[in-house]
Design a protein around this motif. Structure first.
Motif, PDB file in Angstrom:
ATOM      1  N   VAL A  27      -2.564  14.852  53.031  1.00 29.62           N
ATOM      2  CA  VAL A  27      -2.730  15.844  54.086  1.00 29.62           C
ATOM      3  C   VAL A  27      -1.484  15.893  54.964  1.00 29.62           C
ATOM      4  O   VAL A  27      -1.072  16.943  55.433  1.00 29.62           O
ATOM      5  CB  VAL A  27      -3.991  15.539  54.927  1.00 29.62           C
ATOM      6  CG1 VAL A  27      -4.136  16.510  56.074  1.00 29.62           C
ATOM      7  CG2 VAL A  27      -5.231  15.578  54.037  1.00 29.62           C
ATOM      8  N   LEU A  60      -7.952  22.077  54.578  1.00 31.96           N
ATOM      9  CA  LEU A  60      -7.290  20.898  55.148  1.00 31.96           C
ATOM     10  C   LEU A  60      -5.903  21.193  55.721  1.00 31.96           C
ATOM     11  O   LEU A  60      -5.274  20.309  56.282  1.00 31.96           O
ATOM     12  CB  LEU A  60      -7.172  19.809  54.065  1.00 31.96           C
ATOM     13  CG  LEU A  60      -8.488  19.245  53.546  1.00 31.96           C
ATOM     14  CD1 LEU A  60      -8.230  18.269  52.409  1.00 31.96           C
ATOM     15  CD2 LEU A  60      -9.264  18.567  54.663  1.00 31.96           C
ATOM     16  N   ILE A  62      -2.978  21.720  54.271  1.00 27.79           N
ATOM     17  CA  ILE A  62      -2.048  20.787  53.646  1.00 27.79           C
ATOM     18  C   ILE A  62      -0.632  21.367  53.665  1.00 27.79           C
ATOM     19  O   ILE A  62      -0.421  22.498  53.243  1.00 27.79           O
ATOM     20  CB  ILE A  62      -2.473  20.506  52.188  1.00 27.79           C
ATOM     21  CG1 ILE A  62      -3.845  19.825  52.180  1.00 27.79           C
ATOM     22  CG2 ILE A  62      -1.442  19.670  51.465  1.00 27.79           C
ATOM     23  CD1 ILE A  62      -4.434  19.669  50.810  1.00 27.79           C
TER      24      ILE A  62
END
Length: 100
Positions: A27, A60, A62
């Motif tokens: 992440v 997320l 990312i």
């Protein structure tokens, strides 16, 4: 979106159509998320591994998302293929190719 190649799952027992998947998702440089979940082979045509990973990457947030999505997708595909080969009598099963 591309459709996954047909998969011959008739050689798998009904109870063997759920693949345990393990992912490590970077992440940030300091944070790796490890996740375990089951991939239902009966639902292959509802969501592809690539679509799942794109959604997860967006959720997320990312960094360097495209590279991480490709890595996660290939990991899921590899785990599915290994599971099918391990649990079928005739391991010559057609499945969509890894993303290059």
């Amino acid at each position: 979106p591309s459709r996954p190649a047909p998969v011959n799952l008739q050689k798998l027992a009904f109870e063997r159509k759920t693949v345990p998947i393990e992912l490590e998702i970077r992440v940030s440089p300091d944070l790796v998320v490890r996740d375990r979940f089951d991939w239902d082979l009966n639902e292959l045509h509802s969501l592809s591994p690539a679509d799942f990973c794109r959604g997860l990457g967006n959720l997320l947030q990312i960094p360097e998302k495209e590279e991480e999505i490709k890595r996660m997708t290939n990991s899921i595909l590899d785990q599915i293929i290994m599971f099918i080969e391990k649990n079928t009598f005739f391991p010559r099963v057609r499945f969509c190719k890894r993303e290059e």
